[in-house]
Design an enzyme around this catalytic site. Structure first.
Site: not given
Ligand code: ADP
Ligand code: ASP
Ligand code: MG
Length: 816
Positions: A674, A678
C-alpha cells in the site's frame, strides 16, 4: 391594454378567471386582446391543410366545435344565444372548408379566415362572460378595423386607414371597455389576413397605439420573460426589466413568450410592455421599456439566453474567394431569390469561407441554389464546395450591457468548452447586444444550461455518479448531503447525484440532498454496467458530469480512459490507476487531454492531506524535487507508535484490526504494498516513469504466512513477534525508534523499509495514525516542506475526495 395568450384561455375555468381579473381591474378604460384557446390555432391550421389536401377534416372540426360548446356551457349561466352563434359559425366554416376541399387550391384569404377563427370564438366567449357578470364591454372583430399588408419582414400596418376605421367603429361602440380579437386583420380590399404565429402580442401593441393606451400588459402562463426557456432550463429566473432592444433580440432569437414585432409600435410611442402571469397576478413580471432597468446593478451583462432550433449550416468554401469583392452579395442574392431567410452569417477575415445558417427545411434548396450560383467557380476549382450540415441550433446570449464589457464572449465560449460543446460558427453584431453560436442540436440543451449557469443566471449544475458506497463512499455521501444546501445557496453550485453503483447493482437516482440516500438506494436497481454509467450521466444533459470512484477496484480503473475521453471528470481515492500499469496511466493522461476532462486523486495519498496538490504546486512553480520521505501508511504509523515492547506486536495488529485501522486482510498493510503504491503515485506526479516493480519493498509478513488464508494468517500472527522484538531491541540499543518509511529520490530510487530513526527525528513524534510527508526540493533544501496530519479513516479520506470535487467545480465556474 391587456392581452391574454391561449394558455390563459385554455378552458372555461381559465376564461372565467380572466374575466374576473378584468372586472376587478381598476382602470376606467381598457381593451382586452385575446388569442385563441390553447391549441386551437394549431388545430385550425391542420384542418385547413387537410381540406386542401383532400384529407378528412370533419372529425377535427367537430372536436373543436364540441370544445367551444362545452366551454360556453360551463362558462355561462345562459349559454343559449352563444350556442346558437357557435352553431352558425361552425356551419359557415363547414361551407368554406367544403369549398376548399373541392377546389384544392385555397386562396390566402380563405386560409386566413380559417386560421383566425379561434380568436373570433374565444373573444366571443370572454365577451359573453364579461357581459353576463355585468361588465359593459364592446366586442371588436379586428378584421373590421385593422388594415395591414404583406411585407418581407411580416405584416405592415396601415396606421391611417386603421385609425380612421377605428374612429368610425367607436361611434357605434362607445363603451369604455372593449374585447378585441388578436392575430387577425384584413388587407386593403377587406380580405382576412393573419399576423403570423403568436401574432396577438403584435395585435396588442398595435391596438394599444390605436386606442392610445398608457401600458400594455401581456398575460401569459409564466412569471414574465425568463432568462431562458423554462422547458429547457428549469432554473430559469424571471427578469424584472428589459429594454426594447433586449426584448427584441430575445424574441427574435426564439424566446416564444413575446412576438418580435410587438416591440416596434410600443417603442415608437414609448409604451411600456409588462409581461405578467395570469396564474400569479400578484407578481410584477417583466417590464419592457426604453431604460430596461439600466440603473439597477442587479443584473450582469447577459440578461437572457435563447435557443433557435431546426436550423442548418450552409457554407461556401474556396481559396478563390479570397479578396474577391461581391462574393457575399452573390451568396445572399442567390438565397434571397429562392426566398430563403438567413438566420445567421459568419465570415472569417481570411475570406476563405462564408458560412450562413438557414432553416433546416430550406437547407437542401440553399445547397442547390448556391451550387448553381457558383457553378463556374466550382468547375474551375476556385470554389471547393458547398457544405450543408443539418441538425443545428443557434444559441444566443443577449444583454445591452454586453456592449463594452470585455470577456463576455470568453465567458460564453469557456462555459461551452467546459461542457464539451463544439461551436460550429460564431456571430456577434456590431451592437454587441447579442452573441450567437451555432452548435449541434444534440448538444443544445447541455450548452444552454452550461451558459445559463456561467452567467450566474442559475447554479452550476454537475451530474455525479458515486461508485462503491462502502466506508469512504458512504462518508462522502453523508458529507455531500450535509453540504448541498449551503453549496447551492452560497457557491451557486448544484451537485446532483444521478447514480450510485456497487460492483453488482446500480441505482439511478435524482438525489439533491434532502432525501436519505440509504433509502434511495432501495429504489429499483439495475445491473451495474460501468460503460453504460458514463452514457447515463451524459444523457442527463447537465453541463458537467463527474464519476467518483470510491472502490478499490482495478476493473473500475479500466474505465477511466473511456470516461475521460467522453468528457466525464473522474475523482478517486482508488490507487489502482495511479499505481497500476504504466500504459493505462498514460492512456488516462492522454484521454484527459483529449476529452478536456479532469482526473483528480488527491485522496490516494495521505487521505485528506494536501500531499499531491502540494507537490504539484512546488513543481508547477518551477521548484526541483530532490527527495520525498514519508510515513505514508496510517496503519503502520499507528502500529509503530504503539509498539514499545510492552505488548507483543501481534497483539497490536489484532487491536488495529478490531479498531478498523487495517485493511480487512492486515497483510495488505504489513506487506508494504500500500505504501509502495502511494510512492509510485507521487513519483509519477513528479514526472518519473516508475512502476510498482521498481520500488524496493521490505515487507513485514513472514514467508511462512504469505500464502496462508486469512484466518490461518490471523491465527499465526505470533510468528511476527520474535523478529519485530529483535528489531525494536536493536533500535533501542542505538537510541532509535522503529518507523516504516518511504523514500523517493529524484533519480528514481524508491524504497519502503523499516528504519531505525533517532529519537529527535520528525517521524519519531507522530501521533496515532498521522501521516507525514517531507518534500526536499531545491527551494526547501535545508529544511524540508512538511505536510502532516491524520492520514487514514473514512471521514478524512472522503473529505479529500470532496475537496477534489469542489476544486473541480470551482474550475468549472462555481463561486467557491
Ligand atoms: P401565450 O399562450 O400566453 O401566448 P406562449 O406559449 O406563446 O404563451 O408563450 C409562453 C411560453 O413561452 C412559456 O410557457 C414558456 O414555455 C415559453 N418560453 C420560451 N422562452 C421563454 C422565455 N425566455 N421566457 C419565458 N417563457 C419562455
Ligand atoms: N393564436 C395565434 C397563434 O397560435 C396567435 C397567438 O396565440 O398569439 O399563433
Ligand atoms: Mg404567445
Amino acid at each position: 391594454m391587456h392581452k391574454f395568450g391561449g394558455s390563459s384561455l385554455a378552458d372555461a375555468g381559465r376564461i372565467r378567471h380572466v374575466g374576473e381579473l378584468m372586472l376587478a381591474a381598476d382602470e376606467p378604460r381598457h381593451a382586452v386582446v385575446v388569442s385563441a384557446m390553447h391549441g386551437v390555432t394549431d388545430a385550425f391550421i391542420a384542418i385547413g391543410d387537410a381540406a386542401a389536401c383532400g384529407d378528412d377534416w370533419q372529425a377535427a372540426l367537430a372536436n373543436l366545435r364540441q370544445r367551444h360548446v362545452e366551454a360556453a356551457e360551463a362558462l355561462l349561466e345562459d349559454s343559449h344565444a352563444t350556442r346558437q352563434w357557435l352553431d352558425q359559425q361552425f356551419q359557415e366554416l363547414d361551407d368554406v372548408l367544403r369549398a376548399i376541399a373541392l377546389l384544392r387550391q385555397p386562396g390566402h384569404a380563405a386560409l386566413a379566415r380559417i386560421h383566425g377563427m379561434g380568436e373570433i370564438l374565444s373573444s366571443h366567449l370572454l365577451h359573453a362572460c364579461l357581459r353576463e357578470r355585468g361588465g359593459d364591454y364592446a366586442r371588436l372583430d379586428a378584421r373590421e378595423v385593422l388594415r395591414v399588408r404583406h411585407g418581407e419582414l411580416g405584416a405592415i400596418v396601415d396606421w391611417d386607414a386603421s385609425a380612421a376605421r377605428l374612429a368610425e367603429w367607436r361611434q357605434a361602440n362607445p363603451q369604455l371597455r372593449v374585447v378585441v380579437t388578436g392575430f387577425i386583420a384584413s388587407d386593403a380590399d377587406g380580405q382576412p389576413m393573419v399576423l403570423g404565429r403568436n401574432g396577438s402580442d403584435f395585435s396588442a401593441a398595435i391596438f394599444a397605439s390605436l386606442f392610445d393606451a398608457d401600458e400594455v400588459h401581456i398575460w401569459t402562463d409564466v412569471d414574465g420573460v425568463l432568462s431562458a426557456d423554462p422547458r429547457l432550463v428549469p432554473e430559469a429566473v424571471s427578469l424584472p426589466a428589459l429594454s426594447y432592444q433586449e426584448a427584441c433580440e430575445l424574441a427574435y432569437f426564439g424566446a416564444k413568450v413575446i412576438h418580435p414585432q410587438t416591440m416596434t409600435p410600443a417603442m415608437a410611442r414609448g409604451l411600456p410592455l409588462l409581461i405578467r402571469n395570469t396564474f400569479n397576478p400578484g407578481f410584477a413580471g417583466t417590464r419592457i421599456d426604453a431604460e430596461g432597468g439600466a440603473d439597477s446593478d442587479a443584473s450582469g451583462p447577459v440578461k437572457g439566453l435563447t435557443l433557435n432550433s431546426a436550423l442548418a449550416l450552409v457554407s461556401l468554401e474556396g481559396a478563390g474567394l479570397i479578396g474577391v469583392p461581391g462574393t457575399a452579395e452573390r451568396v445572399f442574392a442567390a438565397l434571397h431569390a429562392a426566398r430563403i431567410s438567413v438566420v445567421m452569417i459568419s465570415q472569417g477575415s481570411s475570406e476563405h469561407s462564408i458560412c450562413t445558417v438557414v432553416r433546416e427545411p430550406d437547407s437542401a434548396r440553399a445547397h442547390a441554389v448556391l451550387l448553381d450560383a457558383f457553378s463556374r467557380e466550382l468547375a474551375s476549382g476556385q470554389v471547393q464546395g458547398v457544405q450543408v450540415v443539418d441538425g443545428i441550433c443557434v444559441l444566443a446570449a443577449v444583454g445591452d450591457r454586453m456592449a463594452g464589457t470585455p470577456g463576455v464572449a470568453a465567458q460564453l465560449f469557456g462555459a461551452l468548452a467546459r461542457a464539451r460543446v463544439n461551436i460550429r460558427a460564431i456571430a456577434q453584431g456590431a451592437s454587441e447586444r447579442n452573441i450567437s453560436v451555432a452548435i449541434a442540436t444534440s448538444e443544445a440543451t447541455r450548452a444552454l444550461r452550461a451558459a445559463h449557469a456561467a452567467f450566474w443566471l442559475s447554479p452550476q449544475t454537475i451530474a455525479l455518479a458515486v461508485i462503491g458506497p462502502g466506508n469512504v463512499g458512504a462518508a462522502l455521501l453523508d458529507q455531500l448531503q450535509a453540504a448541498l444546501p449551503r453549496l447551492r445557496r452560497d457557491a451557486n453550485l448544484d451537485l446532483r447525484l444521478r447514480a450510485l453503483a456497487t460492483s453488482s447493482k446500480t441505482w439511478h437516482c435524482e438525489f439533491r440532498g434532502s432525501e436519505e440516500w440509504r433509502v434511495r438506494m432501495q429504489a429499483e436497481p439495475v445491473t451495474t454496467d460501468l460503460a453504460a454509467l458514463g452514457t447515463h450521466l451524459l444523457d442527463t444533459h447537465m453541463p458537467h458530469a463527474v464519476i467518483v470512484d470510491c472502490s478499490a477496484s482495478n476493473t473500475v480503473a479500466e474505465h477511466y480512459p473511456a470516461w475521460l475521453a467522453a468528457g466525464i471528470h473522474v475523482i478517486t481515492p482508488n490507487k489502482q490507476a495511479g499505481a497500476g500499469p504504466l500504459e493505462r496511466y498514460s492512456a488516462i493522461r492522454e484521454a484527459r487531454t483529449h476529452g478536456g476532462a479532469r482526473f483528480r486523486y488527491e485522496a490516494t495519498v495521505g487521505a485528506g492531506l494536501p500531499v499531491i496538490s502540494t507537490l504539484r504546486d512546488l513543481l508547477d512553480t518551477g521548484d526541483e524535487l530532490i527527495a520525498i520521505d514519508g510515513i505514508l501508511s496510517g496503519t503502520l504509523a499507528w502500529l509503530f507508535n504503539k509498539f514499545d515492547g510492552s505488548t507483543p506486536f501481534s497483539e497490536l495488529v489484532r487491536e488495529a484490526h478490531a479498531l478498523g485501522y487495517t485493511e480487512p486482510d492486515p497483510r495488505d498493510d504489513l506487506s508494504g504494498m500500500d505504501v509502495a503504491r502511494k510512492l509510485v503515485i507521487l513519483a509519477r506526479e513528479a514526472g518519473l516513469s516508475l512502476s510498482l516493480a521498481d520500488v524496493q519493498v521490505q515487507g513485514l509478513v513472514p514467508d511462512t504466512l504469505r500464502d496462508a488464508d486469512r484466518d490461518a494468517f490471523m491465527a499465526g500472527l505470533a510468528a511476527l513477534d520474535a523478529p519485530m522484538q529483535a528489531a525494536l531491541d536493536a533500535a533501542r540499543a542505538k537510541g532509535c525508534v522503529l518507523r516504516y518509511v518511504a523514500r523517493l529520490e529524484a533519480n528514481g530510487n524508491a524504497k519502503v523499509t523499516l528504519q531505525e530513526l533517532p529519537n529527535d527525528h520528525a517521524f519519531a513524534h507522530l501521533r496515532l495514525t498521522d501521516n507525514c510527508v517531507q518534500f526536499t526540493t531545491h527551494r526547501y533544501r535545508d529544511n524540508p516542506l512538511v505536510v502532516q496530519g491524520p492520514g487514514a479513516g473514512p471521514d478524512v479520506t472522503a473529505a479529500g475526495v470532496f475537496s477534489d470535487l469542489l476544486r473541480l467545480a470551482s474550475s468549472l465556474g462555481a463561486r467557491l
